[in-house]
Write a protein that holds these residues in place. Sequence first.
Motif, PDB file in Angstrom:
ATOM      1  N   GLY A   1       0.816  -1.095  -0.159  1.00  0.00           N
ATOM      2  CA  GLY A   1       0.058   0.217   0.026  1.00  0.00           C
ATOM      3  C   GLY A   1       0.956   1.313  -0.032  1.00  0.00           C
ATOM      4  O   GLY A   1       2.036   1.320   0.438  1.00  0.00           O
ATOM      5  N   PHE A   2       0.031   2.413  -0.380  1.00  0.00           N
ATOM      6  CA  PHE A   2       0.677   3.624  -0.463  1.00  0.00           C
ATOM      7  C   PHE A   2       0.841   4.055   1.065  1.00  0.00           C
ATOM      8  O   PHE A   2      -0.020   3.816   2.122  1.00  0.00           O
ATOM      9  CB  PHE A   2       0.041   4.597  -1.187  1.00  0.00           C
ATOM     10  N   TYR A   3       1.612   5.065   1.417  1.00  0.00           N
ATOM     11  CA  TYR A   3       1.900   5.619   2.609  1.00  0.00           C
ATOM     12  C   TYR A   3       2.165   7.084   2.614  1.00  0.00           C
ATOM     13  O   TYR A   3       3.002   7.410   1.857  1.00  0.00           O
ATOM     14  CB  TYR A   3       2.678   4.817   3.537  1.00  0.00           C
ATOM     15  N   LEU A   4       2.104   7.822   3.567  1.00  0.00           N
ATOM     16  CA  LEU A   4       2.141   9.266   3.925  1.00  0.00           C
ATOM     17  C   LEU A   4       2.841   9.230   5.247  1.00  0.00           C
ATOM     18  O   LEU A   4       2.391   8.624   6.079  1.00  0.00           O
ATOM     19  CB  LEU A   4       1.300  10.223   3.459  1.00  0.00           C
ATOM     20  N   GLY A   5       3.638  10.450   5.492  1.00  0.00           N
ATOM     21  CA  GLY A   5       3.903  10.587   6.970  1.00  0.00           C
ATOM     22  C   GLY A   5       4.752  12.072   6.932  1.00  0.00           C
ATOM     23  O   GLY A   5       5.114  12.692   6.162  1.00  0.00           O
ATOM     24  N   THR A   6       4.923  12.444   8.241  1.00  0.00           N
ATOM     25  CA  THR A   6       5.699  13.690   8.757  1.00  0.00           C
ATOM     26  C   THR A   6       6.971  13.220   9.437  1.00  0.00           C
ATOM     27  O   THR A   6       6.908  12.345  10.197  1.00  0.00           O
ATOM     28  CB  THR A   6       4.591  14.695   9.129  1.00  0.00           C
ATOM     29  N   GLN A   7       8.110  13.883   9.427  1.00  0.00           N
ATOM     30  CA  GLN A   7       9.283  13.729  10.005  1.00  0.00           C
ATOM     31  C   GLN A   7       9.994  14.932  10.609  1.00  0.00           C
ATOM     32  O   GLN A   7       9.769  15.990   9.919  1.00  0.00           O
ATOM     33  CB  GLN A   7      10.237  12.755   8.947  1.00  0.00           C
ATOM     34  N   LEU A   8      10.608  14.728  11.635  1.00  0.00           N
ATOM     35  CA  LEU A   8      11.616  15.726  12.078  1.00  0.00           C
ATOM     36  C   LEU A   8      12.996  15.359  11.801  1.00  0.00           C
ATOM     37  O   LEU A   8      13.528  14.322  12.339  1.00  0.00           O
ATOM     38  CB  LEU A   8      11.222  15.862  13.578  1.00  0.00           C
ATOM     39  N   PRO A   9      13.722  16.320  10.894  1.00  0.00           N
ATOM     40  CA  PRO A   9      15.215  15.940  10.883  1.00  0.00           C
ATOM     41  C   PRO A   9      15.957  16.731  11.781  1.00  0.00           C
ATOM     42  O   PRO A   9      15.828  17.879  12.217  1.00  0.00           O
ATOM     43  CB  PRO A   9      15.442  16.619   9.386  1.00  0.00           C
TER      44      PRO A   9
ATOM     45  N   ALA B   1      11.695  20.283   9.728  1.00  0.00           N
ATOM     46  CA  ALA B   1      10.582  19.522   9.463  1.00  0.00           C
ATOM     47  C   ALA B   1      10.253  19.301   7.982  1.00  0.00           C
ATOM     48  O   ALA B   1      10.872  19.839   7.016  1.00  0.00           O
ATOM     49  CB  ALA B   1       9.343  20.447   9.789  1.00  0.00           C
ATOM     50  N   GLY B   2       9.595  18.013   7.768  1.00  0.00           N
ATOM     51  CA  GLY B   2       9.434  17.541   6.385  1.00  0.00           C
ATOM     52  C   GLY B   2       8.477  16.563   6.298  1.00  0.00           C
ATOM     53  O   GLY B   2       7.748  16.151   7.414  1.00  0.00           O
ATOM     54  N   LEU B   3       8.113  16.043   5.110  1.00  0.00           N
ATOM     55  CA  LEU B   3       7.170  15.226   4.735  1.00  0.00           C
ATOM     56  C   LEU B   3       7.683  14.056   4.019  1.00  0.00           C
ATOM     57  O   LEU B   3       8.574  14.182   2.947  1.00  0.00           O
ATOM     58  CB  LEU B   3       5.775  15.815   3.792  1.00  0.00           C
TER      59      LEU B   3
END
Length: 825
Positions: A430-438, A467-469
């Motif tokens: 499946g597809f996935y999406l997320g947010t992340q803290l570098p 911050a990122g996606l």
Amino acid sequence: MPLRFIRLLPAACFPLLWASPLAAQTTSPPAPESAESEEGDPGDLGPFDLTGSLEVGIGFDDNVYAQRNDKVSDGLWIISPEIGLTLEGEVVDLKLYGDAEIGRYWSESSEDYDDAELGASASFDLGEEREIFAGASYAWEHEDRSSPDAVNGLEPQQYTNPRAHLGYAATYAPYEVRLGGTFERLDFDDVNAIPQPIDGDLRDRDLYTGGLRVGKAVSERWQVFGQGYADFRNYDQEINAGGQDRDSEGGTLAAGLRYRVGKSMDFEVLGGLMYQSYDDPAFDSVLAPDIGAQLDWWAGRFTKVHAYLDRTLEETTAPNSPGTITTSAGVAVSHLLRRDLSLYAGLDVVQDDYQDIDRDELTLLADAGLRQYLSPNFYLDFNYSFARRDSTLSAYDYDNHQFFVSLGAQLDPRYPEGATAGFTEPRGEGFYLGTQLPLGSLHSEHAGPRGNGGTLTADFGDFGYGAGLFGGYGVRFDDWYLGLEVDGEWSDADWDHARLPGGRVFSVAKDWSVGAGPLAGYRLENGPLVYGRLGVVGTSFDTSYQTASGRSFGEQEEALGFRLGGGLEMPAGGGFFLRMDYSYTSYADYDISPPPGTDNFANSESLVRLGLGYRFGADEEEERETGPAYEPAGFYAGGQGGIASLFSEITGPRSNNAGSSVLDADYGDEGLNFGLFGGWGQSFERFYLGLEGEVEGGSAQPDLERLDEGRRFSVDKQFGLGLNLRLGYSLGEAGMVYLRGGPVWASFETDYAVGNSVSVSQSDDQLGWRGGLGLETPLDENLFLRLDYSYTVYDGFDVAYGASGETDSFDNSESLFRVGLGWRF
């Protein structure tokens, strides 16, 4: 076609004499049983078997000359033919072979090369489990620019390499005996260079070895053994241009254990001493521990693991050094996803300790690839390789990325038509999406003119966050995973150099980046995904530059970079997951041109990203049962290793034509970190509380070298001792997420020099405070894996120099990512 790291060994074919050679080996993707040749097959020549292949590849090399700064990139073609003729008889087995590698660069034609080798090997069965084996070969090769001994010529150095070996092997139950010797000749061509050609005859030499290995079976699976060999190295020119005699004699003595389980596992470990005596009295004799280990393991029907640890004594061209003690370790994994699709990855670490001089180098090598068979005889290869060297002499630092796409053909079919047993069809995750803290560090290897004809070489760097996606799609082949991911992020990471008033002021700041690339990994039985990643990254850098006169030369740079890394993704329920991801990215360098010269900036990034994602359509319970929650308790211990970014903010007085000024600059460098940990903890339902101690060492060393009678300094963290409190929360059977914090006691070695008159070497024991977090997942009832990130701030210290009592202040900090493997008692 992985990146080659050329080493001219004292007798490269000598490990063939051992039953299980203790040396690095390339790992080829495993395959199903080869198709049996039928009558009329190209390889069927009566009693002989003909094998052959032809591979044509197109590639890209981002650092052709393996340089720290002013990198040159280029494309190239490589053609690799191979042919072999084998006779397997009742008494004699004979093999004749030949191969070549022809490389042609698109622009840098001076780097073109034509390598080839012809050889033969034979074995003679004497009956009663006894045989004689022999072989000889002749090779035409070139010394790759990544070699630590590569000369600074206008083209690579060519050389010829004839080799031969002869040996005897026998079993006198319960003993096994192997006896033999080797000969090797290295004959170097001259190289065009400025102001005069380089004389290759200075390196011409003959190498002789002879050895014996005796093993005794103590059980069906265990064997003890002892081995030793004598080693003679004779140069054609008794005294070289530097007035040194590099001839030497030596050898090794070692004992060890070997463990075998049929064809599924072969493990060996040894320890002993190596010794080398040099004819030149100016060179100290070398007496050092000899260590080695090797593992070949079929971890499943289609998965092979190869790991090794090795130590050798190498020759070198470095002035006033007789050679290097070279310690290397590595692991390679290959897996067959389908009968026509295979995946492999490898990682090696090489340390060169130069004898009699103050020079050490640490090289990291990585490669990965995917092979798709278009038919049983034709295939398509996708290969990536990476190399990074850190040296105590910063001019020898470099990093290098190579990419290749190759089309190949082979006479022997790789698999029989219609053979599909044991494989399952891939399914989408499946597809996935997320947010992340570098969280991580921005580094710049800087070089430019200074003073009256001098140069500056410095490591700048500092910590930052943003911050990122991210988003992507993945496919599973049983427990193996392939995916493609894109990401974008903003960051405030930057570093500054300011000398005010009357000096230079410059800085580099990262603004934004966009990246994309493949992921490959393995999903553990309890749900977490362990993966590696590659990527191409476009990043915007804001570089500001102001000269002493106040003129500004800053600019915005959109630089292309290549990313290598990996991470751990842990299910958190309901399609959500947590991840910790580490990556290293190096970028194309660029110039800023303030008068009277040009400064070069080669940027890189060591980045840990903490992510929260959601996988659409994921069914956590599919094909597995939910197990009990992970609630660790009791004592544990383990080992860990990773990447450390060490930062030093340096402040101190300076003087110039305008009078006195003050320098405030951010220096930083990356290196390996390794250590041991142990502790105790207790779970309270889903919560965990524990106390942990750790000991660590590493190789990160920020430095500055100004070769105009200016300053030179470096900061080296020698070791550290830490005590941390850990607070965790269980995510079910997948594992736990935890926070950590506590004091760290570290020892720093600071070398400081001003011109040729002032030199200071100072040791400082400093207290630091460390905070961080990590993910931990069980691999079985006792064994666990964890990924851990921390940031440490240390107390500052001063370095005094000069008769008038001037001092520079050093404020050190450290960003640290580690992978740990532990055992819970």
